[in-house]
Design a protein around this motif. Sequence first.
Motif: not given
Length: 134
Positions: A47, A76, A80, A84, A105
Amino acid sequence: MVEHADSEGWTALRSAAWGGHTEAVHLLLDAGADVDGSDAEGRSALRAAAWGGHEEILLTLLDHGAQVDKADREGRTPLIAAAYMGFGDVASLLLERLADPGHRDRNGMTPLLLAAYEGHEEVVELSYSKAAVI
């Protein structure tokens, strides 16, 4: 010692991924770092790499078995995060590795909704060029 975390739960691998330090990521994985380790909020190195737009690190982590759809406490996923932040190339790589484009989410937001909300046209267009609704 490879898994030692600071007071906020950041491991060396997550810090290296966040900072875009490719060689450090390789060294840490070779030393046995947990590819899916995460902090108290559930934020993983994958992430962090997606959030920072670090394609080479993202691929390295995925090649070492990182879970493509591992979500943090807010739901998330790396996809995502990439959507974003507007990183179309990263989003495309994650989709190629079968990231779930329909994941929502905790607020019910999908990658496509977040990309549109943030005005990231490249990521929104990706959903059409890839024939995937992200």
